[in-house]
Scaffold this active site. Structure first.
Site, PDB file in Angstrom:
ATOM      1  N   GLU A   1      34.481  32.052  29.545  1.00 48.82           N
ATOM      2  CA  GLU A   1      35.221  33.218  29.208  1.00 48.82           C
ATOM      3  C   GLU A   1      35.684  33.172  27.811  1.00 48.82           C
ATOM      4  O   GLU A   1      36.372  34.043  27.443  1.00 48.82           O
ATOM      5  CB  GLU A   1      36.068  33.443  30.175  1.00 48.82           C
ATOM      6  CG  GLU A   1      35.446  33.738  31.680  1.00 48.82           C
ATOM      7  CD  GLU A   1      36.313  34.226  32.671  1.00 48.82           C
ATOM      8  OE1 GLU A   1      36.927  35.261  32.638  1.00 48.82           O
ATOM      9  OE2 GLU A   1      36.488  33.384  33.530  1.00 48.82           O
TER      10      GLU A   1
ATOM     11  N   SER B   1      35.258  36.941  35.123  1.00 43.64           N
ATOM     12  CA  SER B   1      33.998  37.765  34.590  1.00 43.64           C
ATOM     13  C   SER B   1      32.880  38.022  35.250  1.00 43.64           C
ATOM     14  O   SER B   1      31.814  38.163  34.053  1.00 43.64           O
ATOM     15  CB  SER B   1      34.102  37.366  32.882  1.00 43.64           C
ATOM     16  OG  SER B   1      35.216  37.670  32.346  1.00 43.64           O
TER      17      SER B   1
ATOM     18  N   TYR C   1      30.553  43.895  29.496  1.00 41.18           N
ATOM     19  CA  TYR C   1      30.692  43.440  28.204  1.00 41.18           C
ATOM     20  C   TYR C   1      29.625  44.104  27.372  1.00 41.18           C
ATOM     21  O   TYR C   1      29.498  43.707  25.995  1.00 41.18           O
ATOM     22  CB  TYR C   1      30.762  41.906  27.937  1.00 41.18           C
ATOM     23  CG  TYR C   1      31.861  41.568  28.722  1.00 41.18           C
ATOM     24  CD1 TYR C   1      33.341  41.826  28.391  1.00 41.18           C
ATOM     25  CD2 TYR C   1      31.648  40.536  29.880  1.00 41.18           C
ATOM     26  CE1 TYR C   1      34.345  41.475  29.087  1.00 41.18           C
ATOM     27  CE2 TYR C   1      32.735  40.094  30.450  1.00 41.18           C
ATOM     28  CZ  TYR C   1      34.132  40.579  30.069  1.00 41.18           C
ATOM     29  OH  TYR C   1      35.237  40.005  30.759  1.00 41.18           O
TER      30      TYR C   1
ATOM     31  N   ARG D   1      45.980  42.056  37.979  1.00 40.48           N
ATOM     32  CA  ARG D   1      44.878  42.830  38.114  1.00 40.48           C
ATOM     33  C   ARG D   1      44.184  42.475  39.518  1.00 40.48           C
ATOM     34  O   ARG D   1      43.460  41.414  39.787  1.00 40.48           O
ATOM     35  CB  ARG D   1      43.924  43.018  37.257  1.00 40.48           C
ATOM     36  CG  ARG D   1      43.023  44.328  37.242  1.00 40.48           C
ATOM     37  CD  ARG D   1      41.691  44.397  36.282  1.00 40.48           C
ATOM     38  NE  ARG D   1      40.661  43.567  36.867  1.00 40.48           N
ATOM     39  CZ  ARG D   1      40.063  42.737  36.257  1.00 40.48           C
ATOM     40  NH1 ARG D   1      40.040  42.437  35.100  1.00 40.48           N
ATOM     41  NH2 ARG D   1      39.123  42.073  36.981  1.00 40.48           N
TER      42      ARG D   1
ATOM     43  N   ASP E   1      41.002  43.710  42.460  1.00 36.33           N
ATOM     44  CA  ASP E   1      39.733  44.402  42.508  1.00 36.33           C
ATOM     45  C   ASP E   1      39.245  44.542  43.959  1.00 36.33           C
ATOM     46  O   ASP E   1      39.498  43.608  44.724  1.00 36.33           O
ATOM     47  CB  ASP E   1      38.849  43.843  41.660  1.00 36.33           C
ATOM     48  CG  ASP E   1      39.047  43.557  40.137  1.00 36.33           C
ATOM     49  OD1 ASP E   1      39.962  44.515  39.751  1.00 36.33           O
ATOM     50  OD2 ASP E   1      38.536  42.764  39.561  1.00 36.33           O
TER      51      ASP E   1
ATOM     52  N   GLU F   1      38.837  40.389  44.424  1.00 38.25           N
ATOM     53  CA  GLU F   1      39.604  39.119  43.981  1.00 38.25           C
ATOM     54  C   GLU F   1      40.894  39.741  43.336  1.00 38.25           C
ATOM     55  O   GLU F   1      40.988  40.840  43.022  1.00 38.25           O
ATOM     56  CB  GLU F   1      38.821  38.359  42.715  1.00 38.25           C
ATOM     57  CG  GLU F   1      38.340  39.361  41.532  1.00 38.25           C
ATOM     58  CD  GLU F   1      37.749  38.439  40.664  1.00 38.25           C
ATOM     59  OE1 GLU F   1      37.439  37.426  40.841  1.00 38.25           O
ATOM     60  OE2 GLU F   1      37.197  38.987  39.518  1.00 38.25           O
TER      61      GLU F   1
ATOM     62  N   ASN G   1      43.033  38.975  39.615  1.00 41.68           N
ATOM     63  CA  ASN G   1      43.023  38.365  38.296  1.00 41.68           C
ATOM     64  C   ASN G   1      44.031  38.066  37.693  1.00 41.68           C
ATOM     65  O   ASN G   1      44.780  39.019  37.363  1.00 41.68           O
ATOM     66  CB  ASN G   1      42.036  38.835  37.506  1.00 41.68           C
ATOM     67  CG  ASN G   1      41.447  38.216  36.135  1.00 41.68           C
ATOM     68  OD1 ASN G   1      42.486  37.593  35.589  1.00 41.68           O
ATOM     69  ND2 ASN G   1      40.538  38.565  35.815  1.00 41.68           N
TER      70      ASN G   1
ATOM     71  N   GLY H   1      41.314  40.663  31.554  1.00 40.57           N
ATOM     72  CA  GLY H   1      40.940  40.961  29.958  1.00 40.57           C
ATOM     73  C   GLY H   1      42.050  42.178  29.429  1.00 40.57           C
ATOM     74  O   GLY H   1      42.441  43.224  30.175  1.00 40.57           O
TER      75      GLY H   1
END
Length: 312
Positions: free
Chosen positions: A17, A146, A210, A249, A251, A264, A266, A270
């Site tokens: 990443e 990612s 991305y 964050r 999800d 997950e 994080n 990002g």
């Protein structure tokens, strides 16, 4: 009065990443420089970059993946006595492990998809997996972000092919949950806005994340108030269960039954202006510059407290 420290933004790293991290680092350094003395450090090895000083710097890391989010960099910073924003080493190590994260969250009542953890050296057969979880599955590395390495499997042949490609590492295979993909930022233990993720391909993989225009984001997510509250409560519970601090964050998949199913957490998500955490923060009235100020504020307070009461 304690002098204002320099915010040392770490970017790059050695993981898959790296390019994502470089983009996050540049964006955050520019935003932080609006409020603080700031310096961007590029990390090219699994070591502290030269020039970091515990008397001058507070670190804001945008490193992702291995060595960035798994506790490796955090342990080096701790050993050097350098304050940093985000989760401490133990929580970083835990959240980098998807299976451990799910177990911790389950202790607070947050559900994850039925799953099987295995190593490349001891792969179960496709028949064993199918007997436990069926064949509509998600296969992913247990410790990458990612969506690196993520594979969707729909039948026995696809499962056998995916297993054959696995050569190293620990892997998680999960029963695929039909529903809406959601993401929510957590700041200081409190959930921000909920964002809905709608990849046009139907799969939120690396390319969908991305590639410009490949995914639509709805912020705030068009949910019923009770659904929003349930997702936010699950995010806060997961954050607490994993021992996180400052920000993260989280999800989820909102199942067709209306239950938030954890994907997950994080701890160093990002951080471009168009990333999910900034989207979540904008729902709560925080623009990008205000958000990065809030993200680094607890570390600045820890720096000031240490200066007043030095560590023994």
């Amino acid at each position: 009065m304690t002098p204002l420290p320099v915010i040392a933004v770490l970017a790059g790293g050695t993981s898959a990443e790296r390019e994502v991290s470089l983009g996050s680092g540049r964006a955050c350094a520019l935003a932080l420089a609006r409020s603080f003395p700031t310096r961007l450090f590029q990390v090219d090895a699994e070591a502290l970059p030269a020039g970091l000083d515990p008397e001058q710097h507070v670190v804001f890391s945008t490193l992702h993946g291995t060595f960035g989010e798994d506790g490796g960099m955090q342990r080096l910073l701790d050993a050097a006595g350098i304050e940093y924003a985000g989760c401490a080493a133990a929580a970083s190590e835990l959240t980098n492990d998807k299976a451990r994260t799910k177990a911790a969250a389950a202790s607070r009542g947050v559900r994850g998809a039925d799953a099987l953890l295995f190593s490349a050296a001891a792969k179960p057969s496709a028949a064993e997996i199918a007997a436990r979880l069926g064949t509509d599955l998600v296969l992913k590395p247990n410790d990458e972000g990612s969506s690196v390495g993520l594979t969707l499997v729909r039948d026995r042949a696809g499962l056998e092919a995916a297993l054959a490609r696995i050569e190293t590492g620990d892997w998680l295979v999960e029963k695929r949950i039909a529903g809406r993909e959601l993401s929510v930022g957590v700041l200081g233990g409190r959930a921000l806005g909920v964002v809905e993720i709608r990849p046009r391909s139907g799969v939120y993989d690396y390319a969908s994340k991305y590639t410009k225009g490949a995914t639509d984001y709805l912020a705030p997510a068009p949910l019923a108030p009770a659904e929003t509250a349930a997702v936010q409560a699950a995010a806060e519970a997961t954050f607490a269960a994993c021992g996180c601090r400052d920000y993260a964050r989280v999800d989820f998949i909102l199942s067709e039954a209306g239950d938030p199913i954890l994907l997950e957490i994080n701890p160093l998500p990002g951080m471009k202006e168009t990333s999910l955490l900034p989207m979540s923060a904008r729902c709560a009235g925080l623009d990008f510059i205000a958000l990065v100020r809030e993200l680094v504020a607890p570390a600045l307070q820890r720096f000031r407290s240490a200066a007043v009461c030095p560590r023994p």
